[in-house]
Design a protein around this motif. Structure first.
Motif, PDB file in Angstrom:
ATOM      1  N   ALA A  97       0.868  -1.181   0.000  1.00 34.66           N
ATOM      2  CA  ALA A  97       0.000   0.000   0.000  1.00 34.66           C
ATOM      3  C   ALA A  97       0.896   1.219   0.000  1.00 34.66           C
ATOM      4  CB  ALA A  97      -0.905   0.006   1.231  1.00 34.66           C
ATOM      5  N   LYS A  98       0.446   2.278  -0.669  1.00 36.98           N
ATOM      6  CA  LYS A  98       1.149   3.551  -0.673  1.00 36.98           C
ATOM      7  C   LYS A  98       0.175   4.623  -0.207  1.00 36.98           C
ATOM      8  CE  LYS A  98       4.487   2.410  -4.318  1.00 36.98           C
ATOM      9  NZ  LYS A  98       5.116   2.858  -5.587  1.00 36.98           N
ATOM     10  N   VAL A  99       0.532   5.303   0.879  1.00 36.51           N
ATOM     11  CA  VAL A  99      -0.361   6.308   1.443  1.00 36.51           C
ATOM     12  C   VAL A  99       0.393   7.623   1.590  1.00 36.51           C
ATOM     13  CG1 VAL A  99      -1.692   4.558   2.651  1.00 36.51           C
ATOM     14  CG2 VAL A  99       0.164   5.686   3.840  1.00 36.51           C
ATOM     15  N   ARG A 100      -0.353   8.703   1.601  1.00 40.33           N
ATOM     16  CA  ARG A 100       0.253  10.024   1.703  1.00 40.33           C
ATOM     17  C   ARG A 100       1.006  10.188   3.025  1.00 40.33           C
ATOM     18  NH1 ARG A 100       0.917  12.454  -3.131  1.00 40.33           N
ATOM     19  NH2 ARG A 100      -0.915  12.053  -4.441  1.00 40.33           N
ATOM     20  N   ALA A 101       2.164  10.823   2.929  1.00 42.87           N
ATOM     21  CA  ALA A 101       3.004  10.977   4.108  1.00 42.87           C
ATOM     22  C   ALA A 101       2.302  11.758   5.216  1.00 42.87           C
ATOM     23  CB  ALA A 101       4.319  11.658   3.734  1.00 42.87           C
ATOM     24  N   GLY A 102       1.412  12.662   4.858  1.00 49.25           N
ATOM     25  CA  GLY A 102       0.733  13.461   5.864  1.00 49.25           C
ATOM     26  C   GLY A 102      -0.586  12.874   6.349  1.00 49.25           C
ATOM     27  N   ASP A 103      -0.956  11.720   5.826  1.00 47.49           N
ATOM     28  CA  ASP A 103      -2.244  11.095   6.182  1.00 47.49           C
ATOM     29  C   ASP A 103      -2.019  10.122   7.337  1.00 47.49           C
ATOM     30  OD1 ASP A 103      -4.682   9.835   6.344  1.00 47.49           O
ATOM     31  OD2 ASP A 103      -4.969   9.696   4.178  1.00 47.49           O
ATOM     32  N   ASP A 104      -2.108  10.619   8.556  1.00 53.63           N
ATOM     33  CA  ASP A 104      -1.843   9.789   9.734  1.00 53.63           C
ATOM     34  C   ASP A 104      -2.834   8.642   9.869  1.00 53.63           C
ATOM     35  OD1 ASP A 104       0.278  11.431  10.348  1.00 53.63           O
ATOM     36  OD2 ASP A 104      -0.852  12.650  11.783  1.00 53.63           O
ATOM     37  N   THR A 105      -4.102   8.899   9.507  1.00 57.46           N
ATOM     38  CA  THR A 105      -5.113   7.852   9.622  1.00 57.46           C
ATOM     39  C   THR A 105      -4.818   6.702   8.668  1.00 57.46           C
ATOM     40  OG1 THR A 105      -6.800   9.440  10.312  1.00 57.46           O
ATOM     41  CG2 THR A 105      -7.562   7.328   9.425  1.00 57.46           C
ATOM     42  N   ALA A 106      -4.472   7.024   7.432  1.00 57.09           N
ATOM     43  CA  ALA A 106      -4.166   5.983   6.451  1.00 57.09           C
ATOM     44  C   ALA A 106      -2.933   5.193   6.877  1.00 57.09           C
ATOM     45  CB  ALA A 106      -3.950   6.602   5.079  1.00 57.09           C
ATOM     46  N   GLN A 107      -1.957   5.863   7.453  1.00 58.44           N
ATOM     47  CA  GLN A 107      -0.760   5.159   7.920  1.00 58.44           C
ATOM     48  C   GLN A 107      -1.110   4.219   9.082  1.00 58.44           C
ATOM     49  OE1 GLN A 107       3.017   7.384   8.158  1.00 58.44           O
ATOM     50  NE2 GLN A 107       1.921   9.132   7.318  1.00 58.44           N
ATOM     51  N   ARG A 108      -1.998   4.667   9.946  1.00 59.31           N
ATOM     52  CA  ARG A 108      -2.418   3.821  11.067  1.00 59.31           C
ATOM     53  C   ARG A 108      -3.158   2.586  10.545  1.00 59.31           C
ATOM     54  NH1 ARG A 108      -5.154   7.427  13.655  1.00 59.31           N
ATOM     55  NH2 ARG A 108      -3.385   8.166  14.881  1.00 59.31           N
ATOM     56  N   ILE A 109      -4.018   2.790   9.562  1.00 56.50           N
ATOM     57  CA  ILE A 109      -4.763   1.662   8.995  1.00 56.50           C
ATOM     58  C   ILE A 109      -3.796   0.663   8.362  1.00 56.50           C
ATOM     59  CG2 ILE A 109      -6.383   0.992   7.182  1.00 56.50           C
ATOM     60  CD1 ILE A 109      -7.815   3.710   7.704  1.00 56.50           C
ATOM     61  N   ALA A 110      -2.848   1.158   7.580  1.00 54.51           N
ATOM     62  CA  ALA A 110      -1.883   0.272   6.928  1.00 54.51           C
ATOM     63  C   ALA A 110      -1.092  -0.522   7.959  1.00 54.51           C
ATOM     64  CB  ALA A 110      -0.947   1.091   6.042  1.00 54.51           C
ATOM     65  N   THR A 111      -0.641   0.158   8.994  1.00 51.26           N
ATOM     66  CA  THR A 111       0.188  -0.503  10.015  1.00 51.26           C
ATOM     67  C   THR A 111      -0.584  -1.596  10.732  1.00 51.26           C
ATOM     68  OG1 THR A 111       1.533   1.465  10.367  1.00 51.26           O
ATOM     69  CG2 THR A 111       1.459  -0.147  12.154  1.00 51.26           C
ATOM     70  N   TRP A 112      -1.748  -1.244  11.267  1.00 55.61           N
ATOM     71  CA  TRP A 112      -2.474  -2.212  12.091  1.00 55.61           C
ATOM     72  C   TRP A 112      -3.237  -3.246  11.271  1.00 55.61           C
ATOM     73  CZ3 TRP A 112      -0.191  -2.555  16.324  1.00 55.61           C
ATOM     74  CH2 TRP A 112       0.371  -1.420  16.919  1.00 55.61           C
ATOM     75  N   SER A 113      -3.165  -3.102   9.952  1.00 55.69           N
ATOM     76  CA  SER A 113      -3.636  -4.179   9.081  1.00 55.69           C
ATOM     77  C   SER A 113      -2.534  -5.193   8.827  1.00 55.69           C
ATOM     78  CB  SER A 113      -4.123  -3.599   7.738  1.00 55.69           C
ATOM     79  OG  SER A 113      -5.230  -2.742   7.928  1.00 55.69           O
ATOM     80  N   GLY A 114      -1.359  -4.952   9.414  1.00 52.02           N
ATOM     81  CA  GLY A 114      -0.262  -5.907   9.318  1.00 52.02           C
ATOM     82  C   GLY A 114       0.762  -5.604   8.251  1.00 52.02           C
ATOM     83  N   LEU A 115       0.660  -4.428   7.623  1.00 53.22           N
ATOM     84  CA  LEU A 115       1.615  -4.049   6.589  1.00 53.22           C
ATOM     85  C   LEU A 115       2.808  -3.346   7.243  1.00 53.22           C
ATOM     86  CD1 LEU A 115      -0.940  -2.565   4.033  1.00 53.22           C
ATOM     87  CD2 LEU A 115       0.078  -4.837   3.974  1.00 53.22           C
ATOM     88  N   ASP A 159       4.560  15.661  -6.238  1.00 54.11           N
ATOM     89  CA  ASP A 159       3.204  16.009  -5.823  1.00 54.11           C
ATOM     90  C   ASP A 159       2.891  15.561  -4.399  1.00 54.11           C
ATOM     91  OD1 ASP A 159       3.263  13.330  -6.390  1.00 54.11           O
ATOM     92  OD2 ASP A 159       1.349  13.287  -7.454  1.00 54.11           O
ATOM     93  N   GLY A 160       3.917  15.175  -3.658  1.00 50.74           N
ATOM     94  CA  GLY A 160       3.714  14.743  -2.276  1.00 50.74           C
ATOM     95  C   GLY A 160       4.254  13.357  -2.036  1.00 50.74           C
ATOM     96  N   ASP A 161       5.023  13.188  -0.985  1.00 53.03           N
ATOM     97  CA  ASP A 161       5.654  11.901  -0.692  1.00 53.03           C
ATOM     98  C   ASP A 161       4.630  10.834  -0.316  1.00 53.03           C
ATOM     99  OD1 ASP A 161       7.990  13.246  -1.131  1.00 53.03           O
ATOM    100  OD2 ASP A 161       8.610  13.322   0.972  1.00 53.03           O
ATOM    101  N   LEU A 162       4.957   9.588  -0.663  1.00 48.26           N
ATOM    102  CA  LEU A 162       4.132   8.439  -0.315  1.00 48.26           C
ATOM    103  C   LEU A 162       4.920   7.512   0.606  1.00 48.26           C
ATOM    104  CD1 LEU A 162       2.650   7.521  -3.823  1.00 48.26           C
ATOM    105  CD2 LEU A 162       1.555   8.862  -2.011  1.00 48.26           C
ATOM    106  N   VAL A 163       4.254   7.016   1.640  1.00 51.28           N
ATOM    107  CA  VAL A 163       4.864   6.037   2.526  1.00 51.28           C
ATOM    108  C   VAL A 163       4.483   4.647   2.023  1.00 51.28           C
ATOM    109  CG1 VAL A 163       5.126   5.242   4.900  1.00 51.28           C
ATOM    110  CG2 VAL A 163       4.626   7.653   4.441  1.00 51.28           C
TER     111      VAL A 163
END
Length: 261
Positions: free
Chosen positions: A53-71, A81-85
């Motif tokens: 998954a690639k999520v916006r660096a400033g999107d804390d919610t999306a990063q939390r979802i990715a992490t706790w989904s096991g990624l 146009d903006g960094d992706l994590v």
């Protein structure tokens, strides 16, 4: 009307798919979103060896979802146009309900800090009540002189690292002694913050300089310098660090500083 899917899988290459989710899934709350995304990731790994998954660096919610989904967090893709994590899970990653799997997940996103190990080598005139002179290196990649040492490698002991660096940079074999100073260095000149660890390199005859074989790529020369010369040749924070390390060695100073203060 049937409910629209909240996640989407797209093929990246053979065996690799990328998962994305819609904003209405996020609107349900990140914990509810995690339940959905985690199930989709598990289902995708039945037929693919990698889900990312690639999520916006400033999107804390999306990063939390990715992490706790096991990624696991793998890094940052820099974009105009903006960094992706970048997050990913492999089919052979340890399960999250196993201690090793959960630790690996935490390890992927918890902060990491650079460590720099340096050695305080003095000439033995300091033992005769003279002003201490400290071994400094004249570097090829910056104007300021500095203590010998360098960056601690991943999974390397800082004490072993400083001995390795002194050997690589100067061709000297000097046994690192006790830790004299821990110095936190704030972000500076394009560098992230770091922790500097200064180890005692002992007092040696001035003839030690004759044994120096500088690593041409990094070191121009080395010399024993008085504290006045340290102030002149080194960066101000390096000069403060050296004085703090000397004070710690003498038992008259602290063992922790920030930028030498």
């Amino acid at each position: 009307m049937p409910e629209q899917p909240h996640t989407h899988l797209s093929k990246v290459e053979d065996g690799v798919v990328r998962i994305a989710w819609t904003s209405d899934l996020t609107a349900r709350g990140w914990q509810a979103a995690v339940d959905v995304v985690r199930r989709e990731v598990a289902a995708a790994l039945v037929h693919h060896h990698r889900v990312e998954a690639k999520v916006r660096a400033g999107d804390d919610t999306a990063q939390r979802i990715a992490t706790w989904s096991g990624l696991r967090r793998e890094g940052v893709e820099r974009r105009r146009d903006g960094d992706l994590v970048v997050y990913a899970r492999l089919s052979d990653d340890a399960a999250l309900n196993e201690p090793g799997g959960f630790r690996a997940l935490l390890n992927s996103f918890l902060p990491r800090k650079r460590a720099i190990a340096q050695m305080l080598i003095r000439d033995d005139a300091a033992g005769r009540d003279a002003e201490p002179r400290v071994l400094l290196c004249r570097l090829t990649y910056k104007a300021d002189w500095d203590l010998p040492g360098g960056v601690v490698e991943v999974n390397e002991s800082p004490q072993l690292a400083v001995g390795r660096e002194v050997t690589e940079e100067l061709g000297l074999t000097v046994e690192p002694g006790r830790l004299l100073l821990t110095d936190w260095m704030p972000p500076w000149g394009g560098w992230d913050d770091a922790v500097g660890l200064v180890f005692d390199g002992g007092a040696h005859p001035e003839s030690l300089i004759d044994a120096v074989v500088p690593q041409e790529r990094e070191i121009r020369s080395a010399a024993f310098c008085t504290l006045d010369e340290v102030d002149e040749l080194a960066a101000d924070f390096t000069a403060r660090r050296i004085r703090a390390a000397l004070a710690s060695l003498a038992g008259t100073g602290t063992t922790y500083t920030e930028s030498g203060r």
